[in-house]
Design an enzyme around this catalytic site. Structure first.
Site, PDB file in Angstrom:
ATOM      1  N   TYR A  16      -8.118  32.269   4.556  1.00  0.00           N
ATOM      2  CA  TYR A  16      -8.991  31.088   4.589  1.00  0.00           C
ATOM      3  C   TYR A  16     -10.261  31.409   5.370  1.00  0.00           C
ATOM      4  CZ  TYR A  16      -6.248  30.400   8.969  1.00  0.00           C
ATOM      5  OH  TYR A  16      -5.605  30.555  10.176  1.00  0.00           O
ATOM      6  N   GLU A  64      -5.203  32.933  35.746  1.00  0.00           N
ATOM      7  CA  GLU A  64      -5.019  33.714  34.525  1.00  0.00           C
ATOM      8  C   GLU A  64      -4.928  35.179  34.907  1.00  0.00           C
ATOM      9  OE1 GLU A  64      -4.485  33.472  31.147  1.00  0.00           O
ATOM     10  OE2 GLU A  64      -4.633  35.662  31.230  1.00  0.00           O
ATOM     11  N   GLN A  65      -3.880  35.848  34.395  1.00  0.00           N
ATOM     12  CA  GLN A  65      -3.663  37.246  34.779  1.00  0.00           C
ATOM     13  C   GLN A  65      -4.708  38.204  34.203  1.00  0.00           C
ATOM     14  OE1 GLN A  65       0.236  38.247  33.292  1.00  0.00           O
ATOM     15  NE2 GLN A  65      -0.376  38.095  31.158  1.00  0.00           N
ATOM     16  N   ASP A  99       3.659  27.317  24.526  1.00  0.00           N
ATOM     17  CA  ASP A  99       4.663  28.331  24.161  1.00  0.00           C
ATOM     18  C   ASP A  99       5.680  28.582  25.270  1.00  0.00           C
ATOM     19  OD1 ASP A  99       3.551  28.655  21.689  1.00  0.00           O
ATOM     20  OD2 ASP A  99       2.944  30.749  21.961  1.00  0.00           O
ATOM     21  N   ARG A 135      -9.587  31.280  16.872  1.00  0.00           N
ATOM     22  CA  ARG A 135      -8.941  30.958  18.153  1.00  0.00           C
ATOM     23  C   ARG A 135      -9.939  31.026  19.300  1.00  0.00           C
ATOM     24  NH1 ARG A 135      -3.384  32.055  17.715  1.00  0.00           N
ATOM     25  NH2 ARG A 135      -3.192  32.698  19.859  1.00  0.00           N
TER      26      ARG A 135
END
Ligand code: FAD
Length: 393
Positions: free
Chosen positions: A220, A37-38, A297, A111
């Protein structure tokens, strides 16, 4: 030339939801995995995400459904309202009848919470190595393995490479080569409030979408109801690119002026918005080449109007690991089988997300027609309309 043996790890570029889900599902098959992971930390930015029953179906298979539900909120319904008149356009119940129809719940979560569950699951596995501040700059592929070159020049050998490096994926550039993503001209502003900062009369347990001309606004609850998620989307060609930058409040007011007081009072609560310029890509038929494939993605970036990007990334991870389990000694064939299994389903979500966006942002007569068409639908008809998505994978 260095040979890569079968005990070499599978390499993953990117530690977002997709990368961690892939690492975890592959480790469940007994395979060692190294995730690069960068960023200096494994962390999710952003706010809330909606989780359809299709993600819970795959999370159940990998044993993470309960952990993700434990942090989530279960909204009783999804409502769509007209942002100019305030009229209820449609209300889709998400409770018992929904559960009976799809065999899984509907949830909304932060998230950071879903990413945190995947992160903990990966940290608890002795087959997974998580490496921060390590950017994958390039890779070389051989018949028997892949070598990635990191930003500090280190070369790491693996059995295969999975590009989970998001919308602007470098790995995709090598495999698909379709340049920059398509800028949609839609901008999302996101913010999270504490429950006590939401005006009491405006707090709702449901997912509420206010459809306005070339805008929509969704809110929400999150994290068992302790937080409240706000997303305001509008059309603008002022920005070409932007990701998690601070958004200008004046621009927001320009687009939402004249809308219902319920919308404006809620928007007023936010001092600082984070801004995303929304992009997607045209679907492609194949995103695997030899021992290299894409996921999430990087493979099929989509607009968020069906609330499915993270759901699709998680489905990808489960299907990928299933194909690898069937063909453990032929990863190129397993990656082809994975792509063939996934491309039509994810393409449909990419295309339909654009259609839903147009529908939410309709103006004039088109908006009137939308309201009429949706008002006439029963919950069962609404479920039927989305069964292709929620009934999968
Ligand atoms: C406004 C908005 C609302 C959304 N709402 C929903 C929703 O309700 N439901 C839903 O399911 N989805 C939703 N999504 C979509 C979802 O957030 C994404 O589809 C999902 O997070 C994609 O995960 P990913 O891991 O594929 O990519 P990313 O989250 O982009 O992760 C990619 C990771 O790779 C790292 N990286 C990039 N390049 C390199 C490199 N060269 N080397 C090493 N690391 C690298 C990045 O730092 C990043 O951590 C929404 C998106 C937006 C913008």
């Amino acid at each position: 030339m260095a040979r890569t043996n079968d005990a070499a790890p599978i390499l993953v570029s990117g530690g977002g939801i997709g990368g961690l889900a892939a690492a975890y599902t592959l480790a469940l098959q007994g395979l060692p995995v190294r995730v690069f992971e960068q960023s200096p930390e494994f962390r999710e930015v952003g706010a809330g995400i909606q989780l359809g029953p299709n993600i819970f179906r795959v999370l159940e298979k990998i044993g993470l459904k309960d952990a993700i539900l434990a942090d989530a909120h279960r909204p009783p319904a999804q409502e769509m309202r007209n942002a100019l008149t305030g009229k209820l356009i449609t209300r889709i119940p998400l409770g018992d009848v929904f559960f009976k129809r799809f065999g899984q719940p509907y949830g909304v979560t932060h998230r950071a919470d879903i990413h945190g569950t995947f992160l903990k699951a990966c940290q608890d596995s002795n087959l997974i190595t998580l490496e921060n501040s390590r950017r994958v700059d390039s890779y070389e592929e051989r018949d028997d393995g892949v070598t990635v070159v990191l930003d500090d020049g280190e070369r790491v050998n693996g059995r295969a490479l999975i590009g989970c490096d998001g919308m602007w994926s470098q790995v995709r550039e090598r495999i698909v080569g379709d340049g920059k993503p398509r800028v949609s001209g839609h901008i999302a502003y996101r913010a999270v409030l504490k429950r006590e900062d939401v005006p009491q009369d405006l707090w709702r347990p449901d997912v509420v979408l206010w459809a306005g001309p070339r805008t929509h606004f969704v809110h929400y609850p999150l994290r068992r109801g302790e937080l409240y998620n706000l997303v305001a989307v509008f059309h603008s060609d002022r920005y070409e690119e932007g990701w998690n930058a601070e958004g200008s409040t004046e621009l927001l007011w320009e687009h939402f002026k004249g809308q219902r007081p319920e919308v404006l009072r809620m928007l007023e609560r936010i001092e600082t918005w984070r801004m995303w310029v929304l992009c997607d890509r045209e679907p492609v038929k194949n995103w695997s080449s030899g021992r290299v494939t894409l996921l999430g993605d990087a493979a099929h970036p989509m607009l968020q109007y069906l609330a499915q990007g993270a759901c699709m990334a998680t489905e990808d991870a489960v299907v990928l690991a299933e194909k690898v389990a069937v063909l453990p000694n032929d990863l190129p064939a397993a990656f082809q089988a994975y792509t063939q299994d996934r491309y039509l389903r994810t393409a449909r979500v990419q295309i339909m997300a654009r259609v839903y966006g147009d529908f939410y942002h309709a103006r004039g007569v088109t908006a009137e027609l939308r309201d009429l068409a949706l008002a006439g639908r029963t919950p069962e008809q609404s479920y039927e309309g989305i069964a292709w998505l929620y009934g999968g994978p």
